[in-house]
Design an enzyme around this catalytic site. Sequence first.
Site, mmCIF file in Angstrom:
data_model
loop_
_atom_site.group_PDB
_atom_site.id
_atom_site.type_symbol
_atom_site.label_atom_id
_atom_site.label_comp_id
_atom_site.label_asym_id
_atom_site.label_seq_id
_atom_site.Cartn_x
_atom_site.Cartn_y
_atom_site.Cartn_z
ATOM 1 N N LYS A 1 -0.331 -38.361 -28.247
ATOM 2 C CA LYS A 1 0.844 -38.008 -27.469
ATOM 3 C C LYS A 1 0.715 -38.659 -26.104
ATOM 4 O O LYS A 1 -0.389 -39.051 -25.694
ATOM 5 C CB LYS A 1 0.981 -36.491 -27.326
ATOM 6 C CG LYS A 1 -0.154 -35.831 -26.559
ATOM 7 C CD LYS A 1 0.104 -34.349 -26.329
ATOM 8 C CE LYS A 1 1.202 -34.134 -25.314
ATOM 9 N NZ LYS A 1 1.373 -32.699 -24.978
ATOM 10 N N GLY B 1 -0.319 -34.704 -34.224
ATOM 11 C CA GLY B 1 -1.740 -35.022 -34.381
ATOM 12 C C GLY B 1 -2.513 -34.268 -33.332
ATOM 13 O O GLY B 1 -2.122 -33.181 -32.905
ATOM 14 N N CYS C 1 -5.670 -29.985 -32.049
ATOM 15 C CA CYS C 1 -5.309 -28.576 -32.209
ATOM 16 C C CYS C 1 -4.460 -28.318 -33.449
ATOM 17 O O CYS C 1 -4.930 -27.704 -34.402
ATOM 18 C CB CYS C 1 -4.585 -28.073 -30.958
ATOM 19 S SG CYS C 1 -5.639 -27.960 -29.498
ATOM 20 N N THR D 1 -13.940 -25.699 -31.614
ATOM 21 C CA THR D 1 -14.046 -25.186 -32.984
ATOM 22 C C THR D 1 -13.433 -26.220 -33.925
ATOM 23 O O THR D 1 -12.324 -26.048 -34.421
ATOM 24 C CB THR D 1 -13.326 -23.838 -33.147
ATOM 25 O OG1 THR D 1 -11.969 -23.973 -32.672
ATOM 26 C CG2 THR D 1 -14.025 -22.757 -32.344
ATOM 27 N N ALA E 1 12.122 -35.574 -34.734
ATOM 28 C CA ALA E 1 11.625 -36.199 -35.963
ATOM 29 C C ALA E 1 10.908 -37.496 -35.612
ATOM 30 O O ALA E 1 11.279 -38.190 -34.667
ATOM 31 C CB ALA E 1 12.778 -36.477 -36.911
ATOM 32 N N PHE F 1 -3.259 -21.572 -24.092
ATOM 33 C CA PHE F 1 -2.024 -22.154 -24.613
ATOM 34 C C PHE F 1 -1.715 -23.441 -23.849
ATOM 35 O O PHE F 1 -0.644 -23.591 -23.261
ATOM 36 C CB PHE F 1 -0.870 -21.156 -24.493
ATOM 37 C CG PHE F 1 -1.130 -19.836 -25.170
ATOM 38 C CD1 PHE F 1 -1.000 -19.709 -26.546
ATOM 39 C CD2 PHE F 1 -1.530 -18.729 -24.436
ATOM 40 C CE1 PHE F 1 -1.253 -18.498 -27.181
ATOM 41 C CE2 PHE F 1 -1.782 -17.516 -25.058
ATOM 42 C CZ PHE F 1 -1.642 -17.393 -26.431
ATOM 43 N N LYS G 1 -2.769 -17.090 -30.949
ATOM 44 C CA LYS G 1 -2.977 -18.522 -30.763
ATOM 45 C C LYS G 1 -2.680 -19.305 -32.034
ATOM 46 O O LYS G 1 -1.925 -20.289 -32.014
ATOM 47 C CB LYS G 1 -4.422 -18.774 -30.314
ATOM 48 C CG LYS G 1 -4.849 -20.231 -30.303
ATOM 49 C CD LYS G 1 -4.040 -21.064 -29.336
ATOM 50 C CE LYS G 1 -4.558 -22.503 -29.301
ATOM 51 N NZ LYS G 1 -3.773 -23.350 -28.394
#
Length: 436
Positions: free
Chosen positions: A325, A259, A262, A85, A254, A147, A206
């Site tokens: 990530k 990004g 999701c 989506t 921090a 999740f 969610k």
Amino acid sequence: MRLSVIGCGYLGAVHAAAMASIGHDVIGIDVDPHKIALLASGKAPFFEPGLPELISSGLAAGTLAFTDDIAQARGADVHFIAVGTPQQAGSNAADLTAVRAAFAAIIPHLRSGDIVVGKSTVPVGTAESLAADVEATGATLTWNPEFLREGFAVHDTIDPDRIVIGVQDGDENAPAADILRSVYHPSVAKGTAVIVTDFATAELVKVAANAFLATKISFINAMAEIAEATGADVLQLADAIGHDERIGRRFLGAGVGFGGGCLPKDIRAFTARAEELGRGESVAFLREVDAINLRRRDRAVSLVADALGDAITGARVTMLGAAFKPHSDDIRDSPALDIAVRLQDLGAIVTVTDPEALANAERTHPTLNYVADRDEALRGAEAVVLVTEWDEYRRELSPDHAAALVERRLVVDGRNALDAPAWRAAGWEYYGMGRR
């Protein structure tokens, strides 16, 4: 049980392989024949630790198969809808084209008694809008949000921390809820929490979870902005408040912000849906969450630009990381690549390295330089920017080793992941995010 999984992207491929691994017979279905061919040969179309092994074992055992023929779903007891989506072009709202297409495709093949399970992240109210067409076939619709954490998706599917099941009336004893408990039998047997609720709550769980995580990340980044203005250290601040069990230390890192596919698009879609419902003011703070997140990319760029000054034109800058990530090759809305492109626009010669994401990055940003070998990417650099906290950079790269490769010892730690005193002791100009 015999299960079908419609949509074999990140969510669907992992779900199909994981369900086969816990004893179900699973058919994965997707409209992309290239993706299906890869999966059918035992290869994952993206990087996810443990997934290729899971796919290969399922194929070898005969409990997992892939096809682009939706008719092959006929005969399955439970049908999972796991399509994407994305954000609509020119809008913050979620694009439900693939979801509606998947439902339209499966409906002719449903039998009375079948269970259709939505797993896609959708705006609240979507399930209710789809229920009548499903139930006209004698099947039942449920909503079962995912999740997953990229890099840990196999674990999170096989051993989730909770299972949420949305049924139309919210009845905990609904037959469809019992069937889903059977689907997830290993988790249920070990006592994993099962929350049975109504459609709207299941959908909100969610997006609310993602909104909360995004808010927590942007909160500590807002504190980083204050720390930079006052001389405080946001890392020590996060450690101190993280000892409060009401707050906790997780997601108080921090840096250059979040990004991926999701959090950014989900908080924007949540805001758009709230406005459609006439409750935009309830989540208006998410706009600032998004704005803070993007400002931290600006800050990383300015740290590099200020350190290099007029010499930024033609300066060799090495970006340690391309994925949004570690443990992923996902470059969607990657802070790393956004910063790299901005530095290039300022005149720098930017080289990007990453253990897994270079092929994806080069397809989307072909003008950047890409070097797979970390040390080769560092050679001759006049500035180094850590933007993805892979172990190859944060743990395995010593400041002395890096110093022997670069032209200038200048590092911007976009994730506050390096040992700042050690790097400074090795003669580096070290700049963190929200740190002294």
